[in-house]
Design a protein around this motif. Structure first.
Motif, PDB file in Angstrom:
ATOM      1  N   MET A 127       0.877  -1.179  -0.059  1.00  0.00           N
ATOM      2  CA  MET A 127      -0.066  -0.043   0.153  1.00  0.00           C
ATOM      3  C   MET A 127       0.868   1.053  -0.156  1.00  0.00           C
ATOM      4  SD  MET A 127      -2.998   1.235   2.879  1.00  0.00           S
ATOM      5  CE  MET A 127      -3.464   3.044   2.830  1.00  0.00           C
ATOM      6  N   GLY A 128       0.677   2.085  -1.003  1.00  0.00           N
ATOM      7  CA  GLY A 128       1.632   3.353  -1.198  1.00  0.00           C
ATOM      8  C   GLY A 128       0.847   4.355  -0.608  1.00  0.00           C
ATOM      9  N   ASP A 129       1.286   5.132   0.437  1.00  0.00           N
ATOM     10  CA  ASP A 129       0.809   6.136   1.244  1.00  0.00           C
ATOM     11  C   ASP A 129       1.260   7.289   0.494  1.00  0.00           C
ATOM     12  OD1 ASP A 129      -0.645   4.624   3.014  1.00  0.00           O
ATOM     13  OD2 ASP A 129       0.886   4.920   4.665  1.00  0.00           O
ATOM     14  N   VAL A 130       0.365   8.190  -0.189  1.00  0.00           N
ATOM     15  CA  VAL A 130       0.754   9.401  -0.960  1.00  0.00           C
ATOM     16  C   VAL A 130       0.003  10.420  -0.348  1.00  0.00           C
ATOM     17  CG1 VAL A 130       1.092   8.029  -2.987  1.00  0.00           C
ATOM     18  CG2 VAL A 130      -1.144   9.065  -2.613  1.00  0.00           C
ATOM     19  N   ASP A 131       0.405  11.924  -0.988  1.00  0.00           N
ATOM     20  CA  ASP A 131      -0.094  13.093  -0.600  1.00  0.00           C
ATOM     21  C   ASP A 131      -0.678  13.998  -1.775  1.00  0.00           C
ATOM     22  OD1 ASP A 131       2.348  13.460  -1.993  1.00  0.00           O
ATOM     23  OD2 ASP A 131       3.001  15.173  -0.674  1.00  0.00           O
ATOM     24  N   SER A 132      -0.487  13.167  -2.864  1.00  0.00           N
ATOM     25  CA  SER A 132      -0.963  14.020  -4.324  1.00  0.00           C
ATOM     26  C   SER A 132      -1.172  13.026  -5.262  1.00  0.00           C
ATOM     27  CB  SER A 132       0.250  15.099  -4.576  1.00  0.00           C
ATOM     28  OG  SER A 132       1.333  14.331  -5.044  1.00  0.00           O
ATOM     29  N   LEU A 133      -1.773  13.693  -6.466  1.00  0.00           N
ATOM     30  CA  LEU A 133      -2.123  12.704  -7.753  1.00  0.00           C
ATOM     31  C   LEU A 133      -0.699  12.455  -8.300  1.00  0.00           C
ATOM     32  CD1 LEU A 133      -3.935  11.287  -9.595  1.00  0.00           C
ATOM     33  CD2 LEU A 133      -4.003  13.791 -10.883  1.00  0.00           C
ATOM     34  N   GLU A 134       0.137  13.418  -8.285  1.00  0.00           N
ATOM     35  CA  GLU A 134       1.632  13.142  -9.243  1.00  0.00           C
ATOM     36  C   GLU A 134       2.212  11.922  -8.274  1.00  0.00           C
ATOM     37  OE1 GLU A 134      -0.002  16.978  -9.679  1.00  0.00           O
ATOM     38  OE2 GLU A 134       0.402  16.112  -8.033  1.00  0.00           O
ATOM     39  N   TYR A 152      -1.907  13.184   2.801  1.00  0.00           N
ATOM     40  CA  TYR A 152      -2.590  14.586   2.357  1.00  0.00           C
ATOM     41  C   TYR A 152      -2.725  15.109   3.372  1.00  0.00           C
ATOM     42  CZ  TYR A 152      -6.193  17.687   0.360  1.00  0.00           C
ATOM     43  OH  TYR A 152      -7.081  18.828  -0.001  1.00  0.00           O
ATOM     44  N   GLY A 153      -2.148  16.382   3.463  1.00  0.00           N
ATOM     45  CA  GLY A 153      -2.098  17.645   4.632  1.00  0.00           C
ATOM     46  C   GLY A 153      -0.981  17.237   5.537  1.00  0.00           C
ATOM     47  N   TYR A 154      -0.145  16.345   5.160  1.00  0.00           N
ATOM     48  CA  TYR A 154       0.982  15.801   6.415  1.00  0.00           C
ATOM     49  C   TYR A 154       2.180  16.076   5.741  1.00  0.00           C
ATOM     50  CZ  TYR A 154      -3.040  14.171   9.114  1.00  0.00           C
ATOM     51  OH  TYR A 154      -3.982  14.156   9.766  1.00  0.00           O
ATOM     52  N   THR A 155       2.341  16.705   4.446  1.00  0.00           N
ATOM     53  CA  THR A 155       3.812  16.866   3.967  1.00  0.00           C
ATOM     54  C   THR A 155       3.914  18.266   3.558  1.00  0.00           C
ATOM     55  OG1 THR A 155       2.916  16.473   1.758  1.00  0.00           O
ATOM     56  CG2 THR A 155       3.837  14.613   2.701  1.00  0.00           C
ATOM     57  N   GLN A 156       5.243  18.786   3.373  1.00  0.00           N
ATOM     58  CA  GLN A 156       5.355  20.125   3.053  1.00  0.00           C
ATOM     59  C   GLN A 156       4.815  20.590   2.173  1.00  0.00           C
ATOM     60  OE1 GLN A 156       7.403  22.532   4.759  1.00  0.00           O
ATOM     61  NE2 GLN A 156       7.527  20.793   6.536  1.00  0.00           N
ATOM     62  N   GLU A 157       4.654  19.950   0.962  1.00  0.00           N
ATOM     63  CA  GLU A 157       3.720  20.359  -0.122  1.00  0.00           C
ATOM     64  C   GLU A 157       2.293  20.666   0.076  1.00  0.00           C
ATOM     65  OE1 GLU A 157       7.653  18.686  -1.058  1.00  0.00           O
ATOM     66  OE2 GLU A 157       6.038  17.694  -0.081  1.00  0.00           O
ATOM     67  N   HIS A 160      -0.587  22.916   3.788  1.00  0.00           N
ATOM     68  CA  HIS A 160      -1.839  23.814   3.620  1.00  0.00           C
ATOM     69  C   HIS A 160      -3.346  23.361   3.605  1.00  0.00           C
ATOM     70  CE1 HIS A 160      -0.784  23.246  -0.479  1.00  0.00           C
ATOM     71  NE2 HIS A 160      -1.816  23.732  -0.893  1.00  0.00           N
ATOM     72  N   LEU A 161      -3.174  22.205   3.200  1.00  0.00           N
ATOM     73  CA  LEU A 161      -4.393  21.405   2.857  1.00  0.00           C
ATOM     74  C   LEU A 161      -5.022  20.574   4.359  1.00  0.00           C
ATOM     75  CD1 LEU A 161      -3.640  19.902  -0.508  1.00  0.00           C
ATOM     76  CD2 LEU A 161      -5.165  22.223   0.079  1.00  0.00           C
ATOM     77  N   SER A 162      -6.301  20.392   4.594  1.00  0.00           N
ATOM     78  CA  SER A 162      -6.826  19.561   5.578  1.00  0.00           C
ATOM     79  C   SER A 162      -7.610  18.497   5.160  1.00  0.00           C
ATOM     80  CB  SER A 162      -7.908  20.561   6.297  1.00  0.00           C
ATOM     81  OG  SER A 162      -7.030  21.692   6.736  1.00  0.00           O
ATOM     82  N   PRO A 163      -7.093  17.314   5.660  1.00  0.00           N
ATOM     83  CA  PRO A 163      -7.765  16.092   5.294  1.00  0.00           C
ATOM     84  C   PRO A 163      -9.450  16.009   5.888  1.00  0.00           C
ATOM     85  CG  PRO A 163      -6.400  15.726   6.998  1.00  0.00           C
ATOM     86  CD  PRO A 163      -6.098  17.045   6.472  1.00  0.00           C
ATOM     87  N   PRO A 164     -10.079  15.157   5.478  1.00  0.00           N
ATOM     88  CA  PRO A 164      -9.922  14.049   4.418  1.00  0.00           C
ATOM     89  C   PRO A 164      -9.632  14.624   3.117  1.00  0.00           C
ATOM     90  CG  PRO A 164     -12.261  14.163   4.789  1.00  0.00           C
ATOM     91  CD  PRO A 164     -11.453  15.371   6.041  1.00  0.00           C
ATOM     92  N   GLY A 165      -8.861  13.848   2.261  1.00  0.00           N
ATOM     93  CA  GLY A 165      -8.446  14.227   0.998  1.00  0.00           C
ATOM     94  C   GLY A 165      -9.378  13.840  -0.130  1.00  0.00           C
ATOM     95  N   GLY A 185      -8.336  11.940   8.619  1.00  0.00           N
ATOM     96  CA  GLY A 185      -9.194  12.812   8.600  1.00  0.00           C
ATOM     97  C   GLY A 185     -10.639  12.215   8.422  1.00  0.00           C
ATOM     98  N   ILE A 186     -10.935  11.121   8.441  1.00  0.00           N
ATOM     99  CA  ILE A 186     -12.195  10.467   8.509  1.00  0.00           C
ATOM    100  C   ILE A 186     -12.947  10.598   9.796  1.00  0.00           C
ATOM    101  CG2 ILE A 186     -14.040   8.704   7.843  1.00  0.00           C
ATOM    102  CD1 ILE A 186     -12.738  10.097   5.272  1.00  0.00           C
TER     103      ILE A 186
END
Length: 228
Positions: A127-134, A152-157, A160-165, A185-186
């Motif tokens: 399972m790959g945990d990611v933060d963005s579509l890229e 999502y919401g937990y990396t430098q990039e 500024h975003l708040s989960p849930p993604g 964030g669920i």
């Protein structure tokens, strides 16, 4: 383990802060058993000791295992190295969760190399945990079997975003052919339901169910201004 075992289901992340009295393998295992008894299809567990104890108590329930490890100079901490994945596999996990972002990993191991070794040498799903579509696309190209919106919401990039993604989830579902797991964030049953409606293969819920330490802290913080 076949992925169908967790399809359209609830997976509960049974974890506790390392400085909490709840960070004990028997307590974590008790949480996991309670969740499964109430209908959870699987659990997500951190550290080999905890995975081993949960497996001892739940012989047939899917376990997503990981090992959070901090290395100086590196942001990646979710199962950062193959030897960490090996320890989790030996403890009894069915799926190994890893940080699947493009951030530099300790000791020069690439994401593709890590995924290849886990699948080839350990014979387990990744399972790959990611933060963005890229990063989800990169993870899929590296060979992960499923991706999660976990970071999502937990990396430098994305700080500024708040989960849930949910927006990320929709993009992954539209772009990729591998299962997308909504995690992070669920906080309510309605949000979990919404995740499935948006196309999530399964939903991981953690703090909202098992995060006793964080819940107490949140209540106390809200009440502090009234304490004389």
């Amino acid at each position: 383990m076949k992925l169908e075992a967790i399809k359209s289901s609830l997976i509960v992340s049974c974890q506790a802060p390392s400085d909490s009295p709840l960070h004990d393998e028997k307590i974590i295992a008790a949480m996991a058993v309670a969740c499964v008894q109430r209908g959870a299809a699987g659990v997500r567990i951190d550290t080999p000791a905890h995975v081993r104890e949960v497996r001892h108590n739940l012989s047939k329930v899917p376990i997503i295992g990981l090992w959070k490890r901090q290395f100086t100079g590196y942001e990646v901490y979710i199962t950062p190295r193959f030897e960490d994945a090996l320890s989790i596999a030996q403890a009894g996990a069915d799926i190994i969760a890893i940080d699947a972002t493009t951030r530099t990993r300790p000791y020069g191991e690439t994401l593709k190399e890590l995924v290849k070794r886990i699948k080839g040498e350990l014979g387990l799903l990744v399972m790959g945990d990611v933060d963005s579509l890229e990063n989800a696309v990169v993870a899929a190209d590296a060979g992960v079997d499923l991706v999660g919106t976990t970071l999502y919401g937990y990396t430098q990039e994305t700080k500024h975003l708040s989960p849930p993604g949910f927006s990320l989830l929709k993009e992954i579902v539209e772009k990729l052919d591998i299962p997308a797991i909504c995690e992070g964030g669920i906080n309510t049953p309605d949000q979990a339901k919404m995740a499935l409606e948006l196309g999530a293969y399964a939903v991981v819920v953690g703090a909202a169910i098992t995060g006793i330490d964080l819940k107490v802290q949140a209540f106390q913080t809200a009440l502090e201004k009234f304490v004389s």
